[in-house]
Design an enzyme around this catalytic site. Structure first.
Site, short mmCIF file in Angstrom:
data_model
loop_
_atom_site.label_atom_id
_atom_site.label_comp_id
_atom_site.label_asym_id
_atom_site.label_seq_id
_atom_site.Cartn_x
_atom_site.Cartn_y
_atom_site.Cartn_z
N ASP A 402 67.53 -50.64 -32.60
CA ASP A 402 66.45 -49.94 -31.89
C ASP A 402 65.55 -49.26 -32.92
OD1 ASP A 402 65.03 -48.85 -29.78
OD2 ASP A 402 66.34 -47.10 -29.61
N GLU A 405 60.53 -50.76 -35.15
CA GLU A 405 59.11 -51.19 -35.29
C GLU A 405 58.60 -50.93 -36.71
OE1 GLU A 405 60.31 -49.21 -32.87
OE2 GLU A 405 60.48 -50.85 -31.43
N ASP A 479 61.35 -49.34 -23.42
CA ASP A 479 61.45 -48.22 -22.48
C ASP A 479 60.58 -48.40 -21.24
OD1 ASP A 479 63.19 -47.21 -24.29
OD2 ASP A 479 61.80 -45.74 -25.13
C1 GLC Z 1 64.78 -45.55 -27.47
C2 GLC Z 1 65.31 -46.84 -26.88
C3 GLC Z 1 66.26 -46.54 -25.75
C4 GLC Z 1 67.37 -45.64 -26.27
C5 GLC Z 1 66.80 -44.38 -26.89
C6 GLC Z 1 67.86 -43.53 -27.56
O1 GLC Z 1 63.98 -44.91 -26.55
O2 GLC Z 1 64.29 -47.68 -26.45
O3 GLC Z 1 66.77 -47.70 -25.20
O4 GLC Z 1 68.21 -45.31 -25.23
O5 GLC Z 1 65.85 -44.71 -27.87
O6 GLC Z 1 68.52 -44.21 -28.55
#
Ligand code: GLC
Length: 778
Positions: A402, A405, A479
């Site tokens: 995650d 980017e 998200d």
């Molecule tokens: C980001 C991710 C989400 C995750 C959060 C905390 O917002 O997209 O899926 O739960 O970070 O790690």
């Protein structure tokens, strides 16, 4: 609006210059060199149907730039004929012809039948004083545009404009949210049923403008004007061609196709145990629990918090015995803590991103001040990959990437653009490589996990990516929110991701932010069961949304569909094999199977799972029926067995426990019999469901199976069976199944043939030459 922010259709008011006329043309080791007033263009045929054009407005074009992102070419292009005419030069392979107009230089691509694919008119290749490159192509009246990776909005992108810059967008994803987490600068043009593709191979921030009636364009903030044209002629051919360039997805481990439950966060071992126990108690299948950032010690990657997770090994083993895997999140940000081993080692060994003067780049993310590994460097990828032995040694087989980017909590939302990446020996700025940062992180993760798993298949899920990400990871769409509109949007988003080479994708079921509700969760679980990646995930502030939290009604619907997913796994798995072989995605827009039917070109709210199952999700509250378009031919309502003639719209009942599903006549669906609670459980009976084709018609499907775990399939340890179905006379159905590959023996307890449809009772079913009943165990 600031004038510099204009990335619109025109060339803006700026100092754009045309490439100008051709001065000199010659061939050098199968590369055609066009020296023009505005710089040199190279044209090279990769195959007879794929041709590449590279113009570097400020120097010598480099065909080797970013070469590691591409697959090596398998076959050559064959013979190329070059014909120099007075005003034009023609370069032809057996399947593709490039007409080069000399003054000014314009390129027009034709297929072997003389059909014009991509062409330029008044405008063609241009460069700006600021180093931007732009290419303008003609838009045909009938053109439809698909692909472009992960975009909000509807299926057909004609009329839109958007950018490519991997961006963490927590704000609601709207139709005008043009930059999201993944950038795939590829598109497929469908023109009256035939297709061609174009891949703009540039990693800088780029933009596509499809608004004009007569022209469309793509541009980038820097670098070369480098693109591939793929000749099709079918959309499936284009996908095969595009994935021959950027790679195909490996077959996922079977467990990754099961149901995933996630939450930001399941915070303790006890909570995870209770979660798994509840699934079991309620008879809801579960294959994966995701651990979000709270499992770590102060958000330090490659750690477990000793207080919350005192015995991760024990927990993982215990769940594994129940057929459940744990997938922890791993973000790129490494906490800048001099007492933290990963940070110390990274600094010592020069693993982190920094500026030209040697200073490191630090950004704020969950662990606060953090350093970021330079994944563009092979040495760093190896180091990072190896760090994953921390997880594999605990029994973990999947990783969730995650924030790659990369997302940084600052005004630009990312790393400073003047950071200089090592880039495997060709240093380049973050401005140039931003869009591939997440790609390289997942590549490192996938290879590291593969090394650690000693022959077992890893599963990597990523939020960010670039063209080719399918080789290393599944993609989820980030998200989203618990909005009906986001349920609706997840369909065209996944379809276009599939059309961009990424077969394993999905959206957070139930919605990540905001509060889900019983009806929304029921409808979303129904849909999720038919999308390739099936995970329920929600954030801290949102109401909980495990399948049972909204009471028995919703739980019942969720159980029904999660179980159905497990029943459908053999079909799904066979489709992943097809994607692995040919790049054709698992979920498909209708036009992929019905390219001549113009009615299908803009359908965003229905899709096909594989070649023959039409899924029509309900995306509005209180809706208990919906309109469904059925392409020409016969269809069978999966729930009622009613036959419906296609080529028209029908209104279909959709009570809360029903997602409209239609099976195309001629379909063969391999389904698993008994209810299983995990994808690793044995299939007691493999059922072949046959939906007889129309009289005089025939069809076939290849059932694929392997151990679901190792890479043995790459060396032939797999099973495939071609099932052919023929209706030569009204009262007769012939089914023949032929084993084509037997390098693996499927562990099915038994087999059954089930013939469907209103006529099933009256049909003589001839199965492998023998007359059998329409429901027949063997
Ligand atoms: C980001 C991710 C989400 C995750 C959060 C905390 O917002 O997209 O899926 O739960 O970070 O790690």
């Amino acid at each position: 609006m600031h004038p510099d922010q204009y990335v619109g259709g025109g060339t803006g008011g700026g100092s754009w210059r045309d490439i100008g006329g051709l001065k000199r043309f010659f061939e050098e080791s199968s590369v055609y060199r066009l020296e023009c007033e505005g710089g040199t263009v190279l044209i090279s045929f990769r195959t007879d149907r794929i041709v590449r054009v590279v113009w570097n407005p400020s120097g010598e074009p480099d065909l080797g730039l970013n070469a590691s992102l591409l697959e090596p070419a398998q076959e050559g292009p064959g013979r190329i004929l070059a014909e120099v005419k007075e005003r034009e030069i023609w370069l032809s392979s057996s399947q593709l012809k490039v007409v080069i107009r000399k003054a000014p230089l314009r390129l027009i691509f034709f297929d072997a039948s003389g059909r014009e694919l991509v062409s330029e008119g008044e405008r063609g290749m241009m460069a700006s004083g600021k180093g931007e490159v732009l290419c303008v192509k003609k838009t045909g009246e009938a053109d439809r545009f698909y692909g472009f990776g992960e975009k909000s909005g509807f299926l057909d992108k004609r009329g839109e404009r958007f950018g490519m810059w991997n961006t963490d967008v927590y704000a609601p994803h709207n139709p005008d949210t043009d930059e999201l987490y993944v950038s795939i600068p590829f598109y497929l043009t469908l023109r009256e049923g035939t297709a061609h593709g174009l891949f703009f191979f540039n990693t800088f921030r780029s933009a596509f403008d499809l608004r004009g009636e007569e022209e469309h364009s793509f541009r980038a903030a820097g670098g070369q004007l480098d693109y591939f044209v793929m000749a099709g002629p079918t959309a499936k051919d284009v996908l095969a061609q595009y994935t021959s360039l950027t790679g195909r997805a490996p077959i996922p481990p079977r467990w990754a196709l099961g149901y995933h439950q996630s939450r930001y966060s399941y915070e303790t071992e006890a909570e995870v145990r209770e979660l798994a126990a509840t699934f079991k108690e309620k008879g809801i299948p579960l294959d994966v629990v995701h651990l979000d950032i709270h499992y770590m010690y102060g958000y330090r990657v490659f750690t477990f918090d000793q207080g919350r997770f005192p015995d991760p090994r024990g927990l993982i083993e215990e769940l594994r015995e129940q057929g459940i895997r744990v997938v922890p999140i791993v973000d790129p940000g490494v906490k800048a803590d001099p007492e933290y081993q990963v940070f110390r080692e990274g600094v010592r060994e020069g693993m982190f991103c920094g500026y030209l003067d040697g200073q490191l780049f630090y950004g704020q993310v969950w662990p606060e001040r953090s350093a970021f590994p330079d994944f563009t460097d092979g040495k760093v990828r190896e180091w990072w990959g190896d760090l994953h032995s921390f997880y594999t040694e605990l029994g973990i087989e999947g990783i969730w990437n995650d924030m790659n980017e990369p997302s940084v909590f600052n005004e630009s939302k990312t790393m400073d653009l003047d950071v200089v990446h090592a880039n495997d020996g060709r240093p380049a700025t973050h401005r140039e490589l931003h869009n591939v940062y997440g790609y390289h992180m997942s590549a490192a993760t996938y290879s590291g996990m593969k090394r650690g798993l000693e022959g077992r298949r890893p599963f990597v899920l990523t939020r960010a990516g670039y063209a080719g990400i399918q080789k290393h990871a599944a993609v989820w769409t980030g998200d989203n929110r618990s909005f009906w509109e986001h349920l609706e949007m997840s369909v065209p988003m996944c379809l276009n991701l599939g059309l961009s080479g990424v077969p394993l994708c999905g959206a957070d079921v139930g919605g990540f932010s905001n509060d889900s509700n019983p009806e929304l969760l029921a409808r979303w679980t129904q849909l999720g069961a038919f999308l390739p990646f099936f995970r329920n995930h929600s954030e801290m502030k949102a109401i909980r949304q495990e399948p049972w939290v909204f009471g028995e009604g919703t739980e019942e619907v969720a159980r029904k569909y999660i179980r159905l997913r497990y029943r459908w796994l053999p079909y799904l798995y066979s489709l992943f094999k097809e994607a692995n072989d040919s790049g054709v995605p698992v979920v498909r827009p209708l036009f992929l199977e019905f390219p001549k039917d113009a009615e299908t070109y803009a359908i965003s709210d229905q899709f096909l799972l594989g070649p023959s199952v039409l899924v029509a999700p309900v995306a509005r509250p209180h809706a208990r029926r919906r309109m469904v378009y059925l392409p020409a031919g016969g269809w069978v309502n999966y729930w009622t067995e009613e036959r419906v003639e296609g080529g028209r719209h029908v209104v279909v009942d959709a009570p809360l426990d029903t997602i409209p599903l239609f099976v195309r006549e001629g379909a063969v669906l391999p389904l698993a019999a008994a209810d299983r609670l995990s994808a690793s459980e044995r299939v007691e009976e493999l059922e072949l469901h046959v939906y007889p084709p129309a009289i005089g018609e025939s069809s076939e499907f290849t059932l694929y199976e392997d151990d679901g775990t190792t890479f043995g399939y790459e060396a032939g340890a797999c099973y495939s069976e071609r099932v052919s179905v023929r209706r030569s006379a009204p009262g007769q159905l012939e089914i023949a199944s032929r084993v084509e590959r037997d390098g693996y023996s499927p562990d099915w307890g038994g087999r059954k043939l089930v013939v469907h449809g209103e006529a099933a009772e009256r049909l003589d079913v001839i199965f492998n030459g023998k007359k059998v009943a329409n429901c027949y165990s063997y």
